[in-house]
Design a protein around this motif. Sequence first.
Motif, PDB file in Angstrom:
ATOM      1  N   THR A 304       0.846  -1.195   0.000  1.00  0.00           N
ATOM      2  CA  THR A 304       0.000   0.000   0.000  1.00  0.00           C
ATOM      3  C   THR A 304       0.882   1.246   0.000  1.00  0.00           C
ATOM      4  OG1 THR A 304      -0.119  -0.011   2.431  1.00  0.00           O
ATOM      5  CG2 THR A 304      -1.869  -1.167   1.225  1.00  0.00           C
ATOM      6  N   VAL A 305       0.264   2.389  -0.310  1.00  0.00           N
ATOM      7  CA  VAL A 305       1.013   3.646  -0.431  1.00  0.00           C
ATOM      8  C   VAL A 305       1.225   4.258   0.948  1.00  0.00           C
ATOM      9  CG1 VAL A 305       0.993   5.983  -1.366  1.00  0.00           C
ATOM     10  CG2 VAL A 305       0.109   4.078  -2.736  1.00  0.00           C
ATOM     11  N   ARG A 306       2.482   4.441   1.310  1.00  0.00           N
ATOM     12  CA  ARG A 306       2.830   5.230   2.482  1.00  0.00           C
ATOM     13  C   ARG A 306       4.272   5.688   2.333  1.00  0.00           C
ATOM     14  NH1 ARG A 306       2.624   3.168   8.632  1.00  0.00           N
ATOM     15  NH2 ARG A 306       4.310   1.856   7.858  1.00  0.00           N
ATOM     16  N   LEU A 307       4.467   6.985   2.368  1.00  0.00           N
ATOM     17  CA  LEU A 307       5.799   7.573   2.217  1.00  0.00           C
ATOM     18  C   LEU A 307       6.289   8.089   3.561  1.00  0.00           C
ATOM     19  CD1 LEU A 307       5.089   9.701  -0.981  1.00  0.00           C
ATOM     20  CD2 LEU A 307       6.491   7.643  -0.912  1.00  0.00           C
ATOM     21  N   SER A 308       7.558   7.867   3.846  1.00  0.00           N
ATOM     22  CA  SER A 308       8.154   8.530   5.005  1.00  0.00           C
ATOM     23  C   SER A 308       8.167  10.036   4.726  1.00  0.00           C
ATOM     24  CB  SER A 308       9.582   8.017   5.222  1.00  0.00           C
ATOM     25  OG  SER A 308       9.585   6.624   5.467  1.00  0.00           O
ATOM     26  N   PRO A 309       8.072  10.874   5.767  1.00  0.00           N
ATOM     27  CA  PRO A 309       7.973  12.325   5.544  1.00  0.00           C
ATOM     28  C   PRO A 309       9.065  12.858   4.629  1.00  0.00           C
ATOM     29  CG  PRO A 309       7.573  11.825   7.850  1.00  0.00           C
ATOM     30  CD  PRO A 309       7.998  10.537   7.206  1.00  0.00           C
ATOM     31  N   LEU A 310       8.651  13.612   3.604  1.00  0.00           N
ATOM     32  CA  LEU A 310       9.558  14.162   2.593  1.00  0.00           C
ATOM     33  C   LEU A 310       9.506  15.688   2.637  1.00  0.00           C
ATOM     34  CD1 LEU A 310       8.880  11.944  -0.557  1.00  0.00           C
ATOM     35  CD2 LEU A 310      11.122  12.370   0.425  1.00  0.00           C
ATOM     36  N   LEU A 311      10.663  16.323   2.484  1.00  0.00           N
ATOM     37  CA  LEU A 311      10.730  17.772   2.398  1.00  0.00           C
ATOM     38  C   LEU A 311      11.513  18.148   1.149  1.00  0.00           C
ATOM     39  CD1 LEU A 311      10.448  20.673   3.391  1.00  0.00           C
ATOM     40  CD2 LEU A 311      12.403  20.295   4.920  1.00  0.00           C
ATOM     41  N   PHE A 312      10.825  18.743   0.163  1.00  0.00           N
ATOM     42  CA  PHE A 312      11.468  19.176  -1.065  1.00  0.00           C
ATOM     43  C   PHE A 312      11.928  20.623  -0.894  1.00  0.00           C
ATOM     44  CE2 PHE A 312      10.526  15.369  -2.871  1.00  0.00           C
ATOM     45  CZ  PHE A 312       9.180  15.107  -3.103  1.00  0.00           C
TER      46      PHE A 312
END
Length: 520
Positions: A304-312
């Motif tokens: 399933t879709v789950r991303l660790s926190p990302l900061l661009f």
Amino acid sequence: MTTSDDSDNFDHTVEDDAASTGAAADSSDLDEELKKLPRLLRYALLSSKGEEHIQERLVAEINEVCPGLAATSAWIVTQTSAAGLELAAELDRRAVKRDEPALRSLSDCVRVFSLPLPCSAEFFDDYRRVGKALIASFRKVCHDADEDLCAELEEFVFGWAALPACSDLVSRHAGAAAGAARLGPLTAEHRLTAAKVALRRKLKEEEERRKQRDAETASTSELQKPPAPSAPEHSVIVARLSEQQMKNTKLKDVLGPFKSIVNVAMPLVEAPPLHVVRSALLFEFPYAAEVIDFALADLVGRPTVRLSPLLFVGESGGGKSRFARRLGELLGVNVWRTDASRADGAAFGGTDRRWYSAEPCHPFLAVAQGASANPLVIIDEIEKSATRADYGRLWDCLLGFLEPETNSRYPDPALQTNLDLSHVSYVATANSVDPLPSPIRDRFRVVRFPKPTSADLDALLPAIIADLAKERGLDTNWVPPLDGAEHVAAAQSWHGGSVRLLRRIVEAILRDRDANATRN
């Protein structure tokens, strides 16, 4: 002594022998999946597999449409790059003269086996043409071909794309085709290893959290414990309330819009084929390949879709916010956007039930809006969040959502129950990380988002034109690419940097095109 006529006869004999050998090799090839591929991908795959008589197969196909071509004989006899590139050029000329597009694909196949490693800029246009043709062909088949075949094709396609920068990693005596076949696996090796290690670590952490939740649940009294209906696979109960809590009169007004998702197993959006998402993102953001790979690597092996926190982090105008939104859309999850410059912790984290404007936290609102437990929450311009603490700083509030220990039991002040928000993904954008406190920086994976350069103009134009056509409600086929004069105007007005500026330039060019068409 051998005369000139004897030499010609000899060349054609060699050519005929090569063609018959290639035809025999094709006849004995029982791989039907391979035969369905576009010609260029078929020969690329044959090359990467190290199959025999590949050149002879190609000669047999050339002879079918251009029998007795002198350049074909010269290529077979001499086996040199110069002869191969001359044959490719001759096939291009005949393609135009006869209006036979198939000859162009044959010429690209000849280039694949004739080009040397790109040690200089001499054959840059040839490499670029073959690279674009490989990518275009791959996009056509990646939706229908099985994953193993797509992986093999992707290795060669992106191995070829890496040749100009990484030719020192392969033997200098190897040709471009052999170099691409070698570089393809190298470009994926470290990412796959890192993804597997990260997946094992996450699974272990999830198991530990599950055990801890089970222990806490077991110690809760029956009166306080909310109902625990079983959740099917790939779903999670986000909000649990007991019958006694549901009867609370103060809760009725707050709970009204959310009754359908309380004590209900909310589905988790399953991860789509990552190569499809990657191809779509590369089409729209060709200058951000490293960012795309970094973001999608977090989903390798996940159901399933789950991303660790990302900061661009990057300069304004580079497309960070749009990339974050398109990432969520292409992954198929609901996207909830919060403007950090106008948000505070009290609003984002939920307002207390005692206030007339009581409202649950934003991540729960995102769950309700998308009717799924794993939405994507975008926090735009996070560095511009207010620093005053009158209503709670957004930065401080975010810590409870970003930390795995607390986001699985977040105490919502409006619903006054613990919410399981552990499957919500968070993506933030910023022009600089300097204003951010260290606890926030530590919880995000910081990724530098690049800005495109003038060299990316040709790669950016198709996606921008397609997006503008979509806004107008038109099929992309009705909006032709920029012609020569229009392309020159765009190149003179945009020298890299802001994608927003380039979009405005293209929009102005298209408006001018429409106005001229109306007058004429």
